[in-house]
Every structure is written in C-alpha cells, then in structure tokens.
Design a protein around this motif. Structure first.
Motif, PDB file in Angstrom:
ATOM      1  N   TYR A   1       2.432   1.742  -3.385  1.00 51.60           N
ATOM      2  CA  TYR A   1       1.411   2.286  -4.288  1.00 51.60           C
ATOM      3  C   TYR A   1       1.258   3.794  -4.063  1.00 51.60           C
ATOM      4  CZ  TYR A   1      -3.138   3.422  -6.214  1.00 51.60           C
ATOM      5  OH  TYR A   1      -4.158   4.019  -6.903  1.00 51.60           O
ATOM      6  N   LYS A   2       1.167   4.215  -2.803  1.00 50.70           N
ATOM      7  CA  LYS A   2       1.008   5.637  -2.498  1.00 50.70           C
ATOM      8  C   LYS A   2       2.212   6.447  -2.966  1.00 50.70           C
ATOM      9  CE  LYS A   2      -2.019   5.130   1.521  1.00 50.70           C
ATOM     10  NZ  LYS A   2      -2.122   5.350   2.978  1.00 50.70           N
TER      11      LYS A   2
ATOM     12  N   ARG B   1       0.837  -1.205   0.000  1.00 48.52           N
ATOM     13  CA  ARG B   1       0.000   0.000   0.000  1.00 48.52           C
ATOM     14  C   ARG B   1       0.871   1.254   0.000  1.00 48.52           C
ATOM     15  NH1 ARG B   1      -4.630  -0.926   3.587  1.00 48.52           N
ATOM     16  NH2 ARG B   1      -2.944  -1.941   4.647  1.00 48.52           N
TER      17      ARG B   1
ATOM     18  N   ASP C   1       3.133  15.340  -0.980  1.00 42.29           N
ATOM     19  CA  ASP C   1       2.484  14.025  -0.919  1.00 42.29           C
ATOM     20  C   ASP C   1       3.461  12.983  -0.374  1.00 42.29           C
ATOM     21  OD1 ASP C   1       0.184  15.107  -2.058  1.00 42.29           O
ATOM     22  OD2 ASP C   1       0.656  14.373  -4.074  1.00 42.29           O
TER      23      ASP C   1
ATOM     24  N   LEU D   1       3.849  10.721   3.654  1.00 38.70           N
ATOM     25  CA  LEU D   1       3.943   9.265   3.770  1.00 38.70           C
ATOM     26  C   LEU D   1       5.028   8.821   4.750  1.00 38.70           C
ATOM     27  CD1 LEU D   1       3.521   8.280   0.023  1.00 38.70           C
ATOM     28  CD2 LEU D   1       1.848   8.034   1.863  1.00 38.70           C
TER      29      LEU D   1
ATOM     30  N   ALA E   1       2.059   9.521  -5.826  1.00 38.51           N
ATOM     31  CA  ALA E   1       2.298  10.854  -5.256  1.00 38.51           C
ATOM     32  C   ALA E   1       2.595  11.836  -6.387  1.00 38.51           C
ATOM     33  CB  ALA E   1       3.455  10.807  -4.272  1.00 38.51           C
TER      34      ALA E   1
END
Length: 62
Positions: free
Chosen positions: A8-9, A5, A18, A22, A13
């Motif tokens: 993926y983020k 996950r 962004d 994280l 981004a």
C-alpha cells in the motif's frame, strides 16, 4: 499483514524519496520469505535506479 501495508505504501508513494524511505520495511518483508542475505542483495541492486533522484549521500547500501 506487514506485506500488504508495505505494498500500500509503495502504491501511494509520490516521490522517489518516499520509495527510498520504505527500504527498511521492504527489507523485512523480503527477508521473511527469502532470508536476510537475499533481501540485502535485492535492495542494494536497485540503488542505481535512485541515482539522480536523491542526493548521493543517501544512496548507501543496506
């Protein structure tokens, strides 16, 4: 699952902000494999990459 996950983020981004947001998720993933001290050291080592992209007040060490 958490690691996938986070990857993926990172891939979706759009801005440095962004990615900066994280840090907590990334810290957890790194700490799970390498320990908390290593995770903290790794994340703190990239603060300089964000200089000029984010306000200085946000660039605080973990």
């Amino acid at each position: 699952m958490r690691t996938q996950r986070v990857i993926y983020k990172i891939n979706i981004a759009l801005t440095p902000a962004d990615l900066w947001l994280l840090r907590s998720d990334l810290h957890l993933c790194i700490a799970k494999v390498h320990g908390q001290a290593e995770a903290t050291a790794r994340l703190n080592s990239v603060i300089g990459v964000f200089e000029g992209w984010l306000p200085a007040r946000l660039l605080t060490p973990v």
